[in-house]
Scaffold this motif. Structure first.
Motif, PDB file in Angstrom:
ATOM      1  N   HIS A  69      -4.632  -1.472   0.022  1.00  0.00           N
ATOM      2  CA  HIS A  69      -3.751  -1.330  -1.138  1.00  0.00           C
ATOM      3  C   HIS A  69      -3.008  -2.625  -1.378  1.00  0.00           C
ATOM      4  O   HIS A  69      -2.649  -3.318  -0.436  1.00  0.00           O
ATOM      5  CB  HIS A  69      -2.736  -0.208  -0.922  1.00  0.00           C
ATOM      6  CG  HIS A  69      -1.922  -0.428   0.317  1.00  0.00           C
ATOM      7  ND1 HIS A  69      -0.800  -1.209   0.321  1.00  0.00           N
ATOM      8  CD2 HIS A  69      -2.115  -0.018   1.589  1.00  0.00           C
ATOM      9  CE1 HIS A  69      -0.322  -1.260   1.557  1.00  0.00           C
ATOM     10  NE2 HIS A  69      -1.098  -0.562   2.350  1.00  0.00           N
ATOM     11  N   GLY A  70      -2.811  -2.966  -2.634  1.00  0.00           N
ATOM     12  CA  GLY A  70      -2.075  -4.188  -2.943  1.00  0.00           C
ATOM     13  C   GLY A  70      -0.907  -3.952  -3.864  1.00  0.00           C
ATOM     14  O   GLY A  70      -0.137  -4.866  -4.147  1.00  0.00           O
ATOM     15  N   CYS A  71      -0.782  -2.713  -4.384  1.00  0.00           N
ATOM     16  CA  CYS A  71       0.322  -2.471  -5.315  1.00  0.00           C
ATOM     17  C   CYS A  71       0.715  -0.998  -5.367  1.00  0.00           C
ATOM     18  O   CYS A  71       1.858  -0.669  -5.595  1.00  0.00           O
ATOM     19  CB  CYS A  71      -0.035  -2.959  -6.718  1.00  0.00           C
ATOM     20  SG  CYS A  71      -1.347  -2.011  -7.519  1.00  0.00           S
ATOM     21  N   GLU A  72      -0.228  -0.130  -5.175  1.00  0.00           N
ATOM     22  CA  GLU A  72      -0.036   1.317  -5.295  1.00  0.00           C
ATOM     23  C   GLU A  72       0.478   1.729  -6.673  1.00  0.00           C
ATOM     24  O   GLU A  72       1.177   2.714  -6.842  1.00  0.00           O
ATOM     25  CB  GLU A  72       0.872   1.834  -4.165  1.00  0.00           C
ATOM     26  CG  GLU A  72       0.194   1.576  -2.811  1.00  0.00           C
ATOM     27  CD  GLU A  72       1.004   2.033  -1.616  1.00  0.00           C
ATOM     28  OE1 GLU A  72       1.168   3.250  -1.482  1.00  0.00           O
ATOM     29  OE2 GLU A  72       1.443   1.163  -0.845  1.00  0.00           O
ATOM     30  N   GLY A  89      -1.807   0.941  -9.472  1.00  0.00           N
ATOM     31  CA  GLY A  89      -2.969   0.841 -10.358  1.00  0.00           C
ATOM     32  C   GLY A  89      -3.156  -0.521 -10.999  1.00  0.00           C
ATOM     33  O   GLY A  89      -3.765  -0.626 -12.058  1.00  0.00           O
ATOM     34  N   GLU A  90      -2.660  -1.575 -10.363  1.00  0.00           N
ATOM     35  CA  GLU A  90      -2.679  -2.887 -11.013  1.00  0.00           C
ATOM     36  C   GLU A  90      -3.579  -3.929 -10.367  1.00  0.00           C
ATOM     37  O   GLU A  90      -3.768  -5.005 -10.915  1.00  0.00           O
ATOM     38  CB  GLU A  90      -1.242  -3.437 -11.072  1.00  0.00           C
ATOM     39  CG  GLU A  90      -0.318  -2.531 -11.881  1.00  0.00           C
ATOM     40  CD  GLU A  90       1.149  -2.905 -11.772  1.00  0.00           C
ATOM     41  OE1 GLU A  90       1.484  -3.782 -10.951  1.00  0.00           O
ATOM     42  OE2 GLU A  90       1.948  -2.298 -12.496  1.00  0.00           O
ATOM     43  N   CYS A  91      -4.120  -3.651  -9.166  1.00  0.00           N
ATOM     44  CA  CYS A  91      -4.815  -4.738  -8.467  1.00  0.00           C
ATOM     45  C   CYS A  91      -6.268  -4.444  -8.117  1.00  0.00           C
ATOM     46  O   CYS A  91      -7.030  -5.363  -7.820  1.00  0.00           O
ATOM     47  CB  CYS A  91      -4.059  -5.111  -7.198  1.00  0.00           C
ATOM     48  SG  CYS A  91      -4.110  -3.844  -5.909  1.00  0.00           S
ATOM     49  N   GLY A  92      -6.648  -3.185  -8.096  1.00  0.00           N
ATOM     50  CA  GLY A  92      -8.047  -2.838  -7.799  1.00  0.00           C
ATOM     51  C   GLY A  92      -8.400  -2.803  -6.321  1.00  0.00           C
ATOM     52  O   GLY A  92      -9.520  -2.429  -5.964  1.00  0.00           O
ATOM     53  N   THR A  93      -7.461  -3.173  -5.473  1.00  0.00           N
ATOM     54  CA  THR A  93      -7.753  -3.261  -4.033  1.00  0.00           C
ATOM     55  C   THR A  93      -8.137  -1.916  -3.432  1.00  0.00           C
ATOM     56  O   THR A  93      -8.898  -1.846  -2.472  1.00  0.00           O
ATOM     57  CB  THR A  93      -6.502  -3.813  -3.308  1.00  0.00           C
ATOM     58  OG1 THR A  93      -6.090  -4.997  -3.982  1.00  0.00           O
ATOM     59  CG2 THR A  93      -6.783  -4.150  -1.862  1.00  0.00           C
ATOM     60  N   CYS A  94      -7.609  -0.835  -4.010  1.00  0.00           N
ATOM     61  CA  CYS A  94      -7.770   0.486  -3.397  1.00  0.00           C
ATOM     62  C   CYS A  94      -8.978   1.254  -3.942  1.00  0.00           C
ATOM     63  O   CYS A  94      -9.110   2.446  -3.691  1.00  0.00           O
ATOM     64  CB  CYS A  94      -6.515   1.302  -3.658  1.00  0.00           C
ATOM     65  SG  CYS A  94      -6.291   1.616  -5.417  1.00  0.00           S
ATOM     66  N   LEU A 109      -9.361   4.140  -8.823  1.00  0.00           N
ATOM     67  CA  LEU A 109      -8.241   3.574  -8.072  1.00  0.00           C
ATOM     68  C   LEU A 109      -7.603   4.705  -7.269  1.00  0.00           C
ATOM     69  O   LEU A 109      -6.988   5.615  -7.835  1.00  0.00           O
ATOM     70  CB  LEU A 109      -7.227   2.931  -9.024  1.00  0.00           C
ATOM     71  CG  LEU A 109      -7.787   1.775  -9.869  1.00  0.00           C
ATOM     72  CD1 LEU A 109      -6.742   1.271 -10.858  1.00  0.00           C
ATOM     73  CD2 LEU A 109      -8.278   0.636  -8.977  1.00  0.00           C
ATOM     74  N   CYS A 157      -5.107   4.862  -5.504  1.00  0.00           N
ATOM     75  CA  CYS A 157      -3.647   4.968  -5.504  1.00  0.00           C
ATOM     76  C   CYS A 157      -3.152   5.745  -6.711  1.00  0.00           C
ATOM     77  O   CYS A 157      -1.991   6.114  -6.783  1.00  0.00           O
ATOM     78  CB  CYS A 157      -2.998   3.586  -5.468  1.00  0.00           C
ATOM     79  SG  CYS A 157      -3.164   2.630  -6.994  1.00  0.00           S
TER      80      CYS A 157
HETATM   81  S1  FES Z   1      -3.337  -0.377  -4.759  1.00  0.00           S
HETATM   82 FE1  FES Z   1      -3.390  -1.710  -6.438  1.00  0.00          FE
HETATM   83  S2  FES Z   1      -4.635  -0.588  -7.827  1.00  0.00           S
HETATM   84 FE2  FES Z   1      -4.373   0.783  -6.226  1.00  0.00          FE
END
Ligand code: FES
Ligand code: FES
Lengths: 168, 792
Positions: free
Chosen positions: A52-55, A57-62, A72, A74
Motif C-alpha cells: 500500500h502506498g496511500c490507502e 486509491g491514488e497510487c495503484g500499489t495495492c 485497488l 484499498c
Molecule cells: S494503496 Fe494506493 S491505491 Fe491503494
C-alpha cells in the motif's frame, strides 16, 4: 508519562465470517466488516505481498485481481470480494513456477525497490490475459494508474513486452 | 597475487540477488513484519506551523480501554539530528512546534484505529506564533522574538557561508562579456512508494531491536542511543529492505525513536506506519533555492570567473542543512575550467517541514542555473552550446580552482555520444516553432569524502565467512534501497573467487551482525563496499591458494579462481572445486573469514567547509531533451530524453541503466510538475498523491541511456556512481529545450503551463533575490590552508 494497565480491546466492532477465494484456495476468516480487502489480505490472511502506498486509491500499489480485473484493494471492502476470484502476487507463481511476467521483471531489473511491483505485475497480467500482444502505448495506458518512483518505467515497459513474447 | 585480465561477472547484465523475491511478493518490508503481541503507535502532530506548547494533558487518552502508553516531549528531551554540530530536533516537541505536522505526542494502543482515536483525547494548549514561511520573511525576521530556534547565531539563519577561490575580481575585469541571472528551483519531495514504517521491541533481555525502513542504520543506531540514553551495545538496528528512499530515509526520525521508547515502557513490540499525508510532513526533500549566478567570459566564450549566491529555504530543522548549503556551491567548478570562483550561500529556517537530501543533494539547483546560463552565453555569442562546452571541459587528473581532484573524466565522450544519438546538429535551432531540443551537462560525487560525524574509522566494512560447503556469506552494514547494494557485494565476491553468485549469501544492514557501513547516501555504496569486499577477498586468497597449490602441486602464481574452481591458469584441466579448496584451506589454516575496510582518499583541501565536495571519483552526465511546447495551452510534452553517463565501469549495466532511467524520470517530475507547496497559513497545500503530481507512464517519455566507461583508478573494477548524477543535467536541458521550441527562457521550476503562457506574454517576472549580507569570504587556493576564520 505513566503506563496504563488496561487490557486492550477495541470498541466493539461488527465482525463477520468471510469466505474468500484467494489464489485458488478457499479462505475463511472472521473479521470486521469495515476492513478493506487490502487489510483483510495483509492482516487477516498474512498475504503481505500486496502493498500500500496511500490507502486512498491514488497510487495503484495495492492492485490485485478480482475476477481477472485489476482492482485497488484499498478501495474495496473485504465483504465485497466474497464470491469472486482474487489473485494476489503470491498467486502468480504457479506450482513453483514464476509467471513469465515475474521472470521478465527479474531478468531486466525492472524491480528496483520492488514496492510497486506486485501491483504492476497484476495489472500487467490482466492486460496480457486480455490482449496477448499489446503495443507499448497500450501498456502505458494500462499501467497509468500504477506509480513507480524508482525505475522511470522504462524497464517495466520492456519487461511487459518481453513477457508478452514468452507467454505461449 | 594472480589477477585475472578479463572479468566474468562484473559488467554482465545479471539479475539482482533479491529480484525474484521482489517479483514474488516475498520481500519483507518493515510494514510486513508482524511480531507476536504487537501493539500500534500513532503520532499527534501540531496543526500550527509555529506555536509554543503551553501544556499537554494525556490523562483522557490514557483512560481509554486498550491504550497502553502516551509519550510527550518531556519523556524524550534529548535533542538529536543527523549532523553533530546542528542537533536541533526533538522526538516530540518539548516547548515549541516548528511546522504544521511537527509531532507532539505518541500513543501506543491495541490497534491502529484505537491509537488514532486516542490522539483525539490528548489535550494540547498552544500559543500560536506568527509563522515564517519564506526565505525573505526568514531573513527579515531578525528580532530575537521572531526566532524559530535559539541556538543559531543570527536569528533564523541556520548557516551562512562564503568562499572565494582564485582572483574573482580580476577574472570579471578581464572578461569581454558578463552574464547575470536569477533562478528559482522549487522544493519537491521524494514520494517513496513505501511510507515510513518502524517496529521497536525492547525485549526481556533489556535489549532494544528496531526494524526500520532506513537508508542509514548506523546513524540511527547512534541517535537512538543518545536520545533513549541506552548503551549503543544494547541496541540493534535492522534496516528492512527500503521501498524507495532517494535520500528521504536518511535522517533519524521521531517515529523511530517513539516506537523504541514506547516498547521500553510497554515491553511489547510497537509498530508505526505513517500515513501518506504524514510522509509529506516528514519530508527532508529538495530545498527550494533562489539563486543569483554571474559568469564572465572572453568573446570566444571561455569562462574567466563565476560567482554564485544561493538562498535555501530549510524548513523547521537543520537536518543535513549544513551540508546542503555547501553543496549548492561545491560542484559548479567540476565541469568546465573555471579559473576564479566565488560562492555565497545561506540556509534559513522557516515554519515548514525540514528539507534535506534528495537525489543530488543541493547540487541540482545550482546546476539548473549554471546550465541555463551556459545556454544563454552560447546563444548570445552565437556559438553552438555543445561547442562552447567542448572547448573548456575539465580534464582527467586535474584539480579544480576550489581544490577538487578529478581522477577519471568521460565528459567529452558523454557530450559527443549524446549529440550523435540525438542528432543534435540536425535539430538544434532547426525545428519548427513549438518543437525544441536542449542540452545540459553536469558532474556528481561518488560518495562523500568525509563521514557525517568526525572519526577516523573506515567508511565501509565487510566481513566474509567461507563455509565448508563452498558457500560464502558476506556481512555488510549497507542498506539496499532498491539500487542493488546487496547485489554489488555478491558480484564482487563472485568475481574475485570465480564462483556462482547463487552460492553467496548477503547479510546486510543489521548493526548486531554487520560491520559498519555509513549508509546508502551520497552515492557511496558501490565504490566503498565494493572496495572493502575486494580487500576482504584479497586477504583470503593467499590461504586458499596455498592449500590449492599443495593439493594440485601447481605453483600458487599459476593458479586462478575461475568457473567455480581454483585451477592452473596454464593447464586449466588441473584444478579443484572452490568448495574442495575451502575444505583444504580450513584444514590447514583453521576457520576461514576476513574483514575488508574502505577509507576514501584523504581530503585534498583544508578549510572550514572543505569536507563538502571531495569524493573518491566524480561522475559526469549529459542530457538532451526533445519536446513539444504548445504555445496556446502552455503544455509541454517530452518526446524523448537521451542521457549519457560516465559511470566508470558499469558493475552491472542493467542496474546502472535502471539508476540512470530513474534519475531522468525523477528529474522530469521536478522540471515539469512536482512541488512541495504551502498555503498562506503554513499548511501543506497538497499532501496527497492525487494532488502532488508526479509523472505516470503517460508523462514519462522514452529514455535512451548511453553508458560511458572510463575505468576510474579508485573505483572497484573502475566503477563510479550512477544513482544521482544523471538527474542533474535533465532539468536545465528541459528549460533549454523550451527556449529552442518557443523562444522564452524559464528560470524557474516546475515549468508549468501557466509559467509558459506568462513568459510568452512577457509577464513572467524575473526571480527576485533577497537582500542579505554574507560573511566575509574565506579565501583559498589549491594547496593552501585556512586564511580567514569564518563566522556565520
Ligand atoms: S494503496 Fe494506493 S491505491 Fe491503494
Ligand atoms: S521499483 Fe520502487 S517504486 Fe517501483
Amino acid at each position: 508519562m505513566k503506563k496504563s494497565k488496561k487490557n486492550g480491546a477495541d470498541d466493539r466492532l461488527t465482525k463477520r465470517l468471510l469466505r474468500l477465494q484467494v489464489n485458488g484456495e478457499t479462505k475463511e476468516v472472521a473479521t470486521e466488516v469495515s476492513k478493506t480487502l487490502l487489510e483483510v489480505l495483509r492482516e487477516d490472511l498474512g498475504l503481505t505481498g500486496t502493498k500500500h502506498g496511500c490507502e486512498l486509491g491514488e497510487c495503484g500499489t495495492c492492485a490485485v485481481l478480482v475476477d481477472g480485473e485489476p482492482v485497488l484493494s484499498c478501495l474495496m471492502l473485504g465483504i465485497e470480494a466474497e464470491n469472486t476470484e482474487i489473485v494476489t502476487v503470491e498467486g502468480m507463481t504457479q506450482n513453483g513456477k514464476p509467471h513469465p511476467l515475474q521472470k521478465a521483471f527479474a531478468d531486466l531489473g525492472a524491480a528496483q525497490c520492488g514496492y510497486c511491483i506486485p501491483g504492476i505485475l497484476l495489472t500487467a497480467k490482466a492486460l496480457l490475459d486480455e490482449k496477448p500482444y499489446p503495443t507499448r502505448d497500450e501498456i502505458r495506458q494500462a499501467l497509468a494508474g500504477n506509480l513507480c518512483r524508482c525505475t522511470g518505467y522504462t524497464k517495466i515497459l520492456q519487461a511487459v513486452e518481453l513477457a508478452a513474447k514468452e507467454i505461449p | 597475487m594472480t589477477r585475472k585480465k578479463t572479468l566474468s561477472v562484473i559488467g554482465k547484465p545479471l539479475r539482482k540477488v533479491d529480484a525474484m523475491a521482489k517479483c514474488a511478493g516475498e520481500t519483507v518490508y518493515a510494514d510486513d513484519l508482524n511480531l507476536p503481541r504487537t501493539i500500534y503507535a500513532k503520532l499527534l502532530r501540531s496543526p500550527h506551523p509555529h506555536a509554543r506548547i503551553l501544556g499537554i494533558n494525556a490523562a483522557r487518552a490514557l483512560k481509554l480501554d486498550g491504550v497502553f502508553a502516551v509519550l510527550t516531549g518531556e519523556d524524550l528531551p534529548q535533542k538529536f539530528g543527523i549532523m553533530p554540530s546542528t542537533e536541533d530536533e526533538e522526538a516530540l516537541a518539548v516547548d515549541k512546534v516548528r511546522y504544521a505536522g511537527d509531532p507532539v505526542a505518541a500513543v501506543a494502543a491495541a490497534s491502529e484505529t484505537l491509537a488514532e482515536k486516542a490522539l483525539g483525547y490528548i489535550d494540547v494548549e498552544y500559543e500560536v506564533l506568527k509563522p515564517i514561511l519564506s526565505i525573505e520573511e526568514a531573513l527579515a525576521s531578525t528580532e530575537e522574538s521572531q526566532r524559530i530556534h535559539t541556538w543559531n547565531r543570527r536569528a533564523n539563519v541556520q548557516k551562512a557561508v562564503s568562499l572565494e577561490f582564485g582572483d574573482v575580481e580580476g577574472g570579471f575585469a578581464g572578461s569581454d562579456h558578463i552574464f547575470e541571472g536569477t533562478y528559482f528551483y522549487q522544493g519537491n519531495t521524494h514520494l517513496p512508494m513505501e511510507q515510513y514504517c518502524a517496529v521497536g521491541f525492547y525485549g526481556p533481555d533489556d535489549k532494544l531491536t528496531l526494524w526500520s525502513s532506513t537508508q542509514t542504520p548506523h546513524y540511527l543506531h547512534r541517535a537512538l542511543a543518545k536520545v533513549l540514553k541506552l548503551p549503543a551495545s544494547r541496541i540493534r538496528v535492522i534496516a528492512t529492505p527500503v521501498g524507495g528512499g532517494f535520500g528521504g530515509k536518511s535522517d533519524p526520525f521521531s517515529h523511530e525513536i517513539c516506537v523504541a521508547k514506547l516498547s521500553m515502557i510497554t515491553r511489547r513490540p510497537v509498530k508505526i506506519t505513517l500515513s501518506r499525508e504524514e510522509t509529506f510532513y516528514v519530508h527532508r526533500g529538495r530545498h527550494p533555492v533562489k539563486m543569483w549566478a554571474k559568469t564572465g567570459v572572453k568573446s570566444d566564450g571561455t569562462i574567466q570567473a563565476m560567482q554564485y549566491k544561493t538562498f535555501l529555504d530549510g524548513g523547521g530543522y537543520s537536518s543535513y542543512g549544513l551540508a546542503s548549503v555547501y553543496y549548492t556551491g561545491a560542484l559548479q567548478t567540476v565541469t568546465y575550467k573555471v579559473p576564479a570562483y566565488k560562492f555565497e550561500g545561506v540556509r534559513v529556517f522557516t515554519n515548514k517541514p525540514a528539507c534535506g537530501p534528495k537525489r543530488g543533494h543541493g547540487t541540482p539547483q545550482p546546476r539548473f542555473a549554471e546550465e541555463i546560463q551556459m545556454d544563454e552565453i552560447a546563444e548570445n555569442l552565437d556559438i553552438d552550446p555543445l561547442e562552447l562546452r567542448l572547448k573548456q571541459l575539465v580534464e582527467a587528473n586535474s584539480v579544480t580552482i576550489n581544490g577538487l581532484q578529478i581522477s577519471s573524466c568521460g565528459l567529452r565522450e558523454c557530450i559527443e555520444k549524446v549529440a550523435e544519438r540525438a542528432e543534435w546538429k540536425k535539430k538544434f535551432r532547426k525545428l519548427p516553432f513549438g518543437h525544441g531540443i536542449g542540452f545540459a551537462a553536469s558532474a556528481y560525487i561518488t560518495g562523500a569524502g568525509l563521514p557525517i560525524y568526525w572519526n577516523n574509522m573506515p567508511h565501509s566494512g565487510v566481513q566474509i565467512k567461507l563455509d565448508r560447503s563452498g558457500g560464502v556469506t558476506i556481512f555488510c552494514g549497507s542498506s539496499d534501497i532498491g539500487q542493488g547494494s546487496d547485489s554489488i557485494l555478491v558480484y564482487a565476491i563472485a568475481e574475485e573467487f570465480g564462483i556462482d553468485p547463487a552460492d553467496i549469501r548477503v547479510v546486510s544492514a543489521d548493526t548486531d551482525l554487520t560491520p559498519v557501513d555509513l549508509g546508502s547516501y551520497s552515492s557511496r555504496g558501490t565504490i566503498m563496499t565494493g572496495n572493502a569486499t575486494i580487500q576482504a577477498c584479497g586477504k583470503l586468497k593467499p590461504l586458499l591458494l596455498e592449500a590449492a597449490s599443495e593439493a594440485l602441486e601447481v605453483p600458487a602464481d599459476d593458479l586462478e579462481f575461475a568457473d567455480g574452481q581454483v585451477r592452473s591458469a596454464s593447464l586449466p584441466s588441473r584444478g579443484i572445486s572452490f568448495a574442495e579448496c575451502v575444505v583444504k584451506a580450513e584444514g590447514k589454516h583453521g576457520t576461514l573469514g576476513a574483514t575488508g575496510s574502505y577509507w576514501p582518499p584523504k581530503n585534498p583541501r583544508e578549510f572550514k567547509g572543505s569536507g563538502v565536495g571531495p569524493t573518491p571519483a566524480y561522475t559526469f552526465s549529459t542530457a538532451i531533451v526533445e519536446l513539444h511546447c504548445d504555445s496556446e495551452t502552455g503544455e509541454i510534452k517530452i518526446d524523448k530524453v537521451w542521457i549519457a553517463h560516465d559511470c566508470g565501469k558499469a558493475f552491472n549495466p542493467l542496474l546502472v541503466e535502471g539508476q540512470t532511467e530513474g534519475s531522468v524520470y525523477m528529474a522530469l517530475g521536478e522540471a515539469l510538475m512536482e512541488e512541495q507547496i504551502f498555503r498562506k497559513n503554513g499548511l501543506h497545500k497538497i499532501p496527497s498523491i492525487l494532488e502532488y503530481k508526479s509523472p505516470t507512464t503517460l508523462e514519462t517519455p522514452e529514455i535512451e541511456t548511453i553508458l560511458v566507461e572510463t575505468i576510474d583508478p579508485e573505483g572497484p573494477y573502475g566503477a563510479k556512481e550512477a544513482g544521482q548524477g544523471p538527474l542533474l543535467p535533465v532539468v536545465p536541458a528541459v528549460s533549454n529545450a523550451v527556449f529552442d521550441a518557443i523562444g522564452v527562457r524559464i528560470h524557474e521550476i516546475p515549468i508549468t503551463p501557466d509559467k509558459i503562457l506568462r513568459a510568452l506574454e512577457g509577464r513572467l517576472k524575473a526571480v527576485s533575490i533577497p537582500q542579505f549580507e554574507f560573511p566575509a569570504p574565506l579565501k583559498w587556493q589549491p594547496g593552501e590552508g585556512v586564511k580567514v576564520e569564518q563566522k556565520s
